[in-house]
Design an enzyme around this catalytic site. Structure first.
Site: not given
Length: 296
Positions: A191, A204
């Site tokens: 990400s 996360y």
């Protein structure tokens, strides 16, 4: 998404973020619950046989990025197995229907990949049903925004994020290695959060950095075996995970901070996975592709 062969203005070819309207849905989030459903390439992705005869396993393949990759892989000629949570059965069935419409075999693998035994068994089940495994896509992930930052991250949440995003990736890949041979490809979904962590997604974001590091290290281990390992780093992509895990205000402005001024669609991610799975990327390993709308 428009025809792939037609030049488009990338800033306007998909809806603006404000059209999401502060939407929120219950976790884990089903596609049909979204007022504005994502584009997975159902009507636009055109294959050209780049993955003909290959067998792929995609975790988190029921919706969002996973569905878009499954559709693209199938249209490129691959048989596709998807793993997903049992409560996402409705979305999984829809994804497999698209795989089968492309004339390829689809395999449903429901279960929670936080279960080590289940995670390690996935690759073997694919081999048993599809006859082999050529492409592994570790895509499944869990996030839950915490506006209060570090102080609000409970041990329970940290455990879930780490086991879903990192532990399961280790277990699934370890289970897959005995079945992978020269020419195989492992693609992990990292990400933009690996580089630019959001304060409200600290746990996360940490796992996404770990995934990128894992990909680069494993690539060095497996290069001599002819197995390539790479990562895709999405920016803000409109999937059920977003309205299911972020505050209304965050959802309303989702993607607006990118240079393109909008969130991306899953269909815009799929070509990166196809490229990394195909022989066109034969000299690429230990690397990553950013698909972020210009945010870097």
């Amino acid at each position: 998404m428009a025809d792939q062969t037609t030049p488009q203005d990338p800033t306007t070819q998909q809806p603006d973020p404000d059209s999401h309207g502060g939407e929120q849905i219950a976790h884990p989030g089903l596609t049909d619950d979204m007022r504005e459903e994502p584009d997975h390439g159902e009507e636009s992705y055109q294959g050209s046989g780049r993955l003909e005869g290959r067998r792929a396993l995609i975790t988190g393949g029921d919706s969002g990025i996973g569905r878009a990759v499954a559709i693209a892989f199938a249209r490129e000629g691959a048989d596709v197995a998807i793993s997903y949570l049992p409560e996402e059965e409705e979305d999984a069935r829809e994804t497999l229907a698209w795989v089968e419409k492309a004339g390829r075999r689809g395999l449903a693998l429901p279960g929670d990949i936080r279960d080590e035994e289940l995670a390690r068994s996935l690759a073997g089940r694919v081999v048993d049903e599809l006859g082999g495994l050529d492409v592994l896509v570790n895509n499944a992930a869990y996030q839950m925004g915490q506006p209060g930052g570090l102080a609000d991250i409970t041990t329970e949440q940290l455990d879930r994020v780490l086991k879903t995003n990192v532990y399961a990736m280790f277990w699934i890949t370890q289970g897959a290695l005995p079945h992978l041979s020269s020419g195989a490809s492992i693609i992990n979904t990292s990400s933009i959060q690996a580089f630019e962590p959001s304060p409200g997604l600290l746990d996360y974001a940490s796992t996404k950095a770990a995934i990128l590091n894992f990909s680069m290290g494993l690539a060095q281990q497996l290069a001599e075996d002819g197995i390539r390992v790479n990562a895709v780093c999405p920016g803000p992509i409109w999937t059920p995970l977003i309205p299911a895990t972020l505050d209304v205000e965050k959802v309303d402005d989702f993607g607006a901070e990118t240079p393109m001024g909008r969130a991306g669609q899953p269909a815009e991610l799929a070509p990166a996975y196809v490229f990394l799975a195909s022989q066109e990327s034969s000299y690429i390993t230990g690397d990553r592709i950013l698909v972020t709308g210009g945010k870097s």
